[in-house]
Design a protein around this motif. Structure first.
Motif, PDB file in Angstrom:
ATOM      1  N   VAL A   1       0.845  -1.199   0.000  1.00 41.85           N
ATOM      2  CA  VAL A   1       0.000   0.000   0.000  1.00 41.85           C
ATOM      3  C   VAL A   1       0.877   1.244   0.000  1.00 41.85           C
ATOM      4  CG1 VAL A   1      -1.602   1.382   1.388  1.00 41.85           C
ATOM      5  CG2 VAL A   1      -2.060  -1.046   1.021  1.00 41.85           C
ATOM      6  N   ALA A   2       1.883   1.279   0.863  1.00 44.01           N
ATOM      7  CA  ALA A   2       2.784   2.435   0.923  1.00 44.01           C
ATOM      8  C   ALA A   2       3.472   2.658  -0.424  1.00 44.01           C
ATOM      9  CB  ALA A   2       3.815   2.236   2.030  1.00 44.01           C
ATOM     10  N   PHE A   3       3.911   1.589  -1.080  1.00 42.36           N
ATOM     11  CA  PHE A   3       4.569   1.705  -2.376  1.00 42.36           C
ATOM     12  C   PHE A   3       3.624   2.303  -3.417  1.00 42.36           C
ATOM     13  CE2 PHE A   3       5.348   0.127  -6.631  1.00 42.36           C
ATOM     14  CZ  PHE A   3       6.662   0.524  -6.841  1.00 42.36           C
TER      15      PHE A   3
ATOM     16  N   LEU B   1       2.391   5.864  -7.421  1.00 40.72           N
ATOM     17  CA  LEU B   1       1.335   6.249  -8.352  1.00 40.72           C
ATOM     18  C   LEU B   1       0.350   7.269  -7.793  1.00 40.72           C
ATOM     19  CD1 LEU B   1       0.627   2.766  -9.968  1.00 40.72           C
ATOM     20  CD2 LEU B   1       1.868   4.702 -10.961  1.00 40.72           C
ATOM     21  N   GLY B   2       0.545   7.675  -6.539  1.00 37.17           N
ATOM     22  CA  GLY B   2      -0.360   8.669  -5.962  1.00 37.17           C
ATOM     23  C   GLY B   2      -1.742   8.128  -5.660  1.00 37.17           C
ATOM     24  N   LEU B   3      -1.862   6.816  -5.521  1.00 37.52           N
ATOM     25  CA  LEU B   3      -3.151   6.208  -5.185  1.00 37.52           C
ATOM     26  C   LEU B   3      -3.414   6.398  -3.693  1.00 37.52           C
ATOM     27  CD1 LEU B   3      -2.770   2.915  -7.238  1.00 37.52           C
ATOM     28  CD2 LEU B   3      -3.957   5.016  -7.903  1.00 37.52           C
ATOM     29  N   ALA B   4      -4.663   6.255  -3.295  1.00 39.07           N
ATOM     30  CA  ALA B   4      -5.035   6.421  -1.891  1.00 39.07           C
ATOM     31  C   ALA B   4      -5.751   5.170  -1.401  1.00 39.07           C
ATOM     32  CB  ALA B   4      -5.950   7.635  -1.724  1.00 39.07           C
ATOM     33  N   ALA B   5      -5.321   4.666  -0.258  1.00 42.24           N
ATOM     34  CA  ALA B   5      -5.961   3.482   0.319  1.00 42.24           C
ATOM     35  C   ALA B   5      -7.378   3.838   0.755  1.00 42.24           C
ATOM     36  CB  ALA B   5      -5.153   2.966   1.494  1.00 42.24           C
TER      37      ALA B   5
ATOM     38  N   LEU C   1      -7.392   0.415  -3.415  1.00 42.02           N
ATOM     39  CA  LEU C   1      -6.833   1.744  -3.631  1.00 42.02           C
ATOM     40  C   LEU C   1      -7.660   2.508  -4.652  1.00 42.02           C
ATOM     41  CD1 LEU C   1      -3.144   0.535  -3.994  1.00 42.02           C
ATOM     42  CD2 LEU C   1      -4.208   1.452  -1.944  1.00 42.02           C
ATOM     43  N   ASP C   2      -7.842   3.792  -4.396  1.00 41.07           N
ATOM     44  CA  ASP C   2      -8.529   4.681  -5.328  1.00 41.07           C
ATOM     45  C   ASP C   2      -7.515   5.631  -5.953  1.00 41.07           C
ATOM     46  OD1 ASP C   2     -11.085   3.669  -4.848  1.00 41.07           O
ATOM     47  OD2 ASP C   2     -11.474   5.077  -3.220  1.00 41.07           O
ATOM     48  N   GLY C   3      -7.925   6.279  -7.024  1.00 44.03           N
ATOM     49  CA  GLY C   3      -7.075   7.246  -7.684  1.00 44.03           C
ATOM     50  C   GLY C   3      -6.828   6.902  -9.138  1.00 44.03           C
ATOM     51  N   ALA C   4      -7.349   5.788  -9.572  1.00 48.30           N
ATOM     52  CA  ALA C   4      -7.295   5.382 -10.979  1.00 48.30           C
ATOM     53  C   ALA C   4      -8.741   5.315 -11.471  1.00 48.30           C
ATOM     54  CB  ALA C   4      -6.607   4.024 -11.118  1.00 48.30           C
ATOM     55  N   SER C   5      -8.927   5.117 -12.762  1.00 44.41           N
ATOM     56  CA  SER C   5     -10.285   5.052 -13.304  1.00 44.41           C
ATOM     57  C   SER C   5     -11.027   3.800 -12.844  1.00 44.41           C
ATOM     58  CB  SER C   5     -10.260   5.123 -14.828  1.00 44.41           C
ATOM     59  OG  SER C   5      -9.485   4.064 -15.352  1.00 44.41           O
ATOM     60  N   VAL C   6     -10.306   2.847 -12.313  1.00 46.01           N
ATOM     61  CA  VAL C   6     -10.898   1.638 -11.754  1.00 46.01           C
ATOM     62  C   VAL C   6     -10.147   1.335 -10.462  1.00 46.01           C
ATOM     63  CG1 VAL C   6      -9.391   0.094 -13.077  1.00 46.01           C
ATOM     64  CG2 VAL C   6     -11.584  -0.750 -12.267  1.00 46.01           C
ATOM     65  N   ALA C   7     -10.815   0.785  -9.474  1.00 47.22           N
ATOM     66  CA  ALA C   7     -10.157   0.458  -8.212  1.00 47.22           C
ATOM     67  C   ALA C   7      -9.047  -0.565  -8.430  1.00 47.22           C
ATOM     68  CB  ALA C   7     -11.179  -0.076  -7.211  1.00 47.22           C
ATOM     69  N   ILE C   8      -7.976  -0.412  -7.686  1.00 47.44           N
ATOM     70  CA  ILE C   8      -6.877  -1.378  -7.724  1.00 47.44           C
ATOM     71  C   ILE C   8      -6.842  -2.059  -6.370  1.00 47.44           C
ATOM     72  CG2 ILE C   8      -4.383  -1.668  -7.878  1.00 47.44           C
ATOM     73  CD1 ILE C   8      -4.385   0.633  -9.890  1.00 47.44           C
ATOM     74  N   ALA C   9      -6.865  -3.383  -6.385  1.00 45.33           N
ATOM     75  CA  ALA C   9      -6.834  -4.169  -5.159  1.00 45.33           C
ATOM     76  C   ALA C   9      -5.491  -4.864  -5.034  1.00 45.33           C
ATOM     77  CB  ALA C   9      -7.962  -5.204  -5.156  1.00 45.33           C
ATOM     78  N   LEU C  10      -4.954  -4.886  -3.825  1.00 46.99           N
ATOM     79  CA  LEU C  10      -3.744  -5.631  -3.506  1.00 46.99           C
ATOM     80  C   LEU C  10      -4.169  -6.779  -2.617  1.00 46.99           C
ATOM     81  CD1 LEU C  10      -1.526  -2.549  -2.565  1.00 46.99           C
ATOM     82  CD2 LEU C  10      -1.704  -3.682  -4.794  1.00 46.99           C
ATOM     83  N   TYR C  11      -3.616  -7.965  -2.851  1.00 42.67           N
ATOM     84  CA  TYR C  11      -4.019  -9.107  -2.040  1.00 42.67           C
ATOM     85  C   TYR C  11      -2.848 -10.044  -1.795  1.00 42.67           C
ATOM     86  CZ  TYR C  11      -4.050 -12.094  -6.206  1.00 42.67           C
ATOM     87  OH  TYR C  11      -3.682 -12.799  -7.328  1.00 42.67           O
ATOM     88  N   VAL C  12      -2.878 -10.696  -0.653  1.00 42.03           N
ATOM     89  CA  VAL C  12      -1.900 -11.731  -0.330  1.00 42.03           C
ATOM     90  C   VAL C  12      -2.502 -13.055  -0.799  1.00 42.03           C
ATOM     91  CG1 VAL C  12      -0.658 -12.920   1.509  1.00 42.03           C
ATOM     92  CG2 VAL C  12      -0.967 -10.436   1.618  1.00 42.03           C
ATOM     93  N   PRO C  13      -1.830 -13.769  -1.716  1.00 45.08           N
ATOM     94  CA  PRO C  13      -2.371 -15.020  -2.242  1.00 45.08           C
ATOM     95  C   PRO C  13      -2.720 -16.022  -1.133  1.00 45.08           C
ATOM     96  CG  PRO C  13      -0.486 -14.330  -3.535  1.00 45.08           C
ATOM     97  CD  PRO C  13      -0.553 -13.421  -2.343  1.00 45.08           C
ATOM     98  N   GLY C  14      -3.828 -16.717  -1.359  1.00 49.66           N
ATOM     99  CA  GLY C  14      -4.259 -17.759  -0.438  1.00 49.66           C
ATOM    100  C   GLY C  14      -5.045 -17.264   0.755  1.00 49.66           C
TER     101      GLY C  14
ATOM    102  N   ARG D   1       9.725   7.169 -10.041  1.00 49.82           N
ATOM    103  CA  ARG D   1      11.140   6.844  -9.855  1.00 49.82           C
ATOM    104  C   ARG D   1      11.582   6.961  -8.396  1.00 49.82           C
ATOM    105  NH1 ARG D   1      14.656   8.998 -14.416  1.00 49.82           N
ATOM    106  NH2 ARG D   1      14.193   7.043 -15.446  1.00 49.82           N
ATOM    107  N   ARG D   2      10.917   7.800  -7.604  1.00 50.40           N
ATOM    108  CA  ARG D   2      11.256   7.907  -6.174  1.00 50.40           C
ATOM    109  C   ARG D   2      11.016   6.584  -5.453  1.00 50.40           C
ATOM    110  NH1 ARG D   2       8.624  13.371  -6.358  1.00 50.40           N
ATOM    111  NH2 ARG D   2       6.734  12.289  -5.751  1.00 50.40           N
ATOM    112  N   ALA D   3      10.001   5.854  -5.864  1.00 53.06           N
ATOM    113  CA  ALA D   3       9.666   4.577  -5.222  1.00 53.06           C
ATOM    114  C   ALA D   3      10.208   3.382  -6.000  1.00 53.06           C
ATOM    115  CB  ALA D   3       8.147   4.450  -5.078  1.00 53.06           C
ATOM    116  N   ALA D   4      10.384   3.547  -7.300  1.00 49.82           N
ATOM    117  CA  ALA D   4      10.829   2.444  -8.171  1.00 49.82           C
ATOM    118  C   ALA D   4      11.981   2.935  -9.037  1.00 49.82           C
ATOM    119  CB  ALA D   4       9.670   1.956  -9.031  1.00 49.82           C
ATOM    120  N   PRO D   5      13.215   2.781  -8.571  1.00 46.20           N
ATOM    121  CA  PRO D   5      14.368   3.292  -9.319  1.00 46.20           C
ATOM    122  C   PRO D   5      14.533   2.690 -10.717  1.00 46.20           C
ATOM    123  CG  PRO D   5      15.026   2.531  -7.127  1.00 46.20           C
ATOM    124  CD  PRO D   5      13.585   2.182  -7.308  1.00 46.20           C
TER     125      PRO D   5
END
Length: 117
Positions: A18-20, A25-29, A41-54, A83-87
């Motif tokens: 989430v922090a990354f 990308l400037g998304l907001a949890a 996460l919001d901030g894109a035209s569609v919600a982005i979900a992060l999940y831990v498999p299983g 680039r600040r978060a992903a060199p």
């Protein structure tokens, strides 16, 4: 008519991911439930979900292509933020004439953002 409800990205650590994505990308949890291995996460035209498999969100392993591309109007401006978060972030001029910003997240997921327009 069908639409897209959300895009899912497998990760190993919800809080770190989430922090990354907020920084890169400037998304907001909007919703984080670390105990269930899920964040939205919001901030894109569609919600982005992060999940831990299983843990209920899916079972794809982190790393590699996430099988979707995001889009943005100003890749050059976005590059300085990402680039600040992903060199490893870089803009590519593709063979089809398009441009894309490509980088990996901390779990090795390949993220691609295409130039709009």
């Amino acid at each position: 008519m069908l639409g897209v409800a959300l895009l899912k990205v497998p990760v190993t650590d919800i809080d770190h991911a989430v922090a990354f994505y907020e920084e890169a990308l400037g998304l907001a949890a909007r919703f984080v439930a670390a105990e269930y291995g899920w964040a939205q996460l919001d901030g894109a035209s569609v919600a982005i979900a992060l999940y831990v498999p299983g843990r209920g969100g899916g079972d794809r392993s982190p790393g590699g292509s996430v099988d979707f591309h995001l889009s943005h109007d100003r890749l050059d401006e976005l590059l300085s933020t990402v680039r600040r978060a992903a060199p490893d972030a870089a803009i590519h001029d593709n063979d089809d004439g398009s441009r894309s910003l490509e980088f990996t997240d901390p779990d090795g997921n390949s993220i691609k953002v295409m130039q709009r327009g």
